[in-house]
Design a protein around this motif. Structure first.
Motif, short mmCIF file in Angstrom:
data_model
loop_
_atom_site.label_atom_id
_atom_site.label_comp_id
_atom_site.label_asym_id
_atom_site.label_seq_id
_atom_site.Cartn_x
_atom_site.Cartn_y
_atom_site.Cartn_z
N LEU A 1 0.82 -1.22 0.00
CA LEU A 1 0.00 0.00 0.00
C LEU A 1 0.86 1.26 0.00
CD1 LEU A 1 -2.73 -1.00 2.62
CD2 LEU A 1 -3.09 -0.72 0.17
N THR A 2 2.00 1.21 0.63
CA THR A 2 2.85 2.41 0.71
C THR A 2 3.43 2.78 -0.66
OG1 THR A 2 4.93 1.22 1.19
CG2 THR A 2 3.51 1.77 3.07
N LEU A 3 3.30 1.90 -1.64
CA LEU A 3 3.83 2.16 -2.97
C LEU A 3 2.84 2.88 -3.88
CD1 LEU A 3 5.52 -1.31 -3.59
CD2 LEU A 3 6.52 0.74 -2.58
N ILE A 4 1.62 3.11 -3.40
CA ILE A 4 0.61 3.81 -4.21
C ILE A 4 0.80 5.31 -4.00
CG2 ILE A 4 -1.81 4.00 -4.81
CD1 ILE A 4 -2.30 1.46 -3.12
N PRO A 5 1.22 6.05 -5.01
CA PRO A 5 1.50 7.48 -4.80
C PRO A 5 0.23 8.30 -4.62
CG PRO A 5 1.83 6.90 -7.10
CD PRO A 5 1.56 5.61 -6.37
N ARG A 6 0.38 9.42 -3.97
CA ARG A 6 -0.70 10.38 -3.82
C ARG A 6 -1.25 10.76 -5.19
NH1 ARG A 6 -2.19 14.72 -0.25
NH2 ARG A 6 -2.99 16.49 -1.40
N GLY A 7 -2.58 10.85 -5.31
CA GLY A 7 -3.20 11.21 -6.57
C GLY A 7 -3.42 10.04 -7.50
N SER A 8 -3.24 8.80 -6.98
CA SER A 8 -3.40 7.59 -7.79
C SER A 8 -4.24 6.58 -7.02
CB SER A 8 -2.05 6.98 -8.14
OG SER A 8 -1.24 7.90 -8.84
N CYS A 9 -4.75 5.58 -7.74
CA CYS A 9 -5.51 4.50 -7.14
C CYS A 9 -5.14 3.18 -7.82
CB CYS A 9 -7.02 4.73 -7.30
SG CYS A 9 -7.64 6.24 -6.53
#
Length: 259
Positions: A186-194
């Motif tokens: 989960l920590t690999l999902i950048p802000r502004g993405s899903c």
């Protein structure tokens, strides 16, 4: 920072969204349901999120959410500057944990850290004593002591960052090996993405374990810092969230709103 009453109005509006349906109510329908004026709702959204409801609600449509997911099906984005400590949850019984309550743009958080990192961050939802008891019940620490810690403040600062991967204090993941592998992904999902749940299952080499991955996502103890709110069903609708889909929508809108 907005006041609690304004934030409550925004959350009440977002609670009217259908988390699993493609047809969403219009801002006008929401104001009628809430018994408020369109201007009042727009002003509340501006105070909380910087733009009026009429501009922000379309960002939660399946069409827009699809555009966020498409580039990230594989691979997930590398995560710099993050220290993760892995432990079995039973190890918490030997730890002294420091906690305190903090206001955030999304509501009050109870931040808890061990001597190794931030380990739990539940929203209190107006029940600080009950939330603390939940921490005590789930972790059963040797000692739970109220005290502020620089890691608490570091975590809160990250909520105001616009960096795709904001700087965080060390995160102490207390769970099973499977849970920790999901939380780390989960920590690999950048802000502004899903992403979709099956993207996480593929990433941890458990492609047939999508349902188990979904359970682990729901058990994430470090929301919103470990961003489980960025995981959506394949329908590209809001889907479920431990803290309710209204808070999930608020978190997403804070990250997706146009500059």
């Amino acid at each position: 920072m907005c006041d609690a009453q304004t934030r409550r109005l925004v959350l009440d509006a977002l609670a009217l969204l259908n988390p699993r349906g493609k047809a969403q109510p219009s801002p006008l329908q929401i104001t009628i349901a809430l018994g408020c004026q369109a201007e009042e709702l727009d002003q509340a959204f501006v105070r909380v999120l910087g733009q009026p409801a009429s501009q922000l609600l379309p960002l939660l449509t399946p069409e827009h959410l699809t555009s966020l997911i498409a580039p990230l099906i594989a691979p997930l984005s590398p995560r710099p500057r993050l220290e993760l400590i892995h432990s079995e949850r039973s190890e918490a019984e030997e730890l002294t944990l420091l906690y305190d309550y903090y206001d955030s743009p999304y509501g009050e958080l109870l931040l808890v850290c061990s001597e190794r990192g931030l380990c739990m961050s539940p929203f209190t939802y107006g029940d600080p004593a009950g939330t603390l008891e939940r921490v005590r019940r789930e972790l059963r620490p040797l000692e739970l002591r109220r005290a502020q810690h620089p890691w608490h403040e570091g975590a809160l600062r990250s909520l105001h960052s616009t960096d795709p991967h904001p700087e965080l204090p060390p995160l102490h993941l207390l769970g099973t090996p499977f849970q920790r592998s999901v939380w780390e992904s989960l920590t690999l999902i950048p802000r502004g993405s899903c992403v979709h749940y099956h993207t996480l299952a593929d990433y941890i080499d458990r492609p047939k374990a999508t349902r188990a991955v979904g359970t682990a996502v729901g058990d994430n103890p470090l929301a919103p810092f470990v961003p489980c709110h960025r995981v959506l069903p394949t329908s590209n609708t809001l889907g479920g969230y431990y803290w309710g889909h209204a808070l999930k929508a608020l978190l997403l809108l804070s990250e997706l709103r146009p500059a």
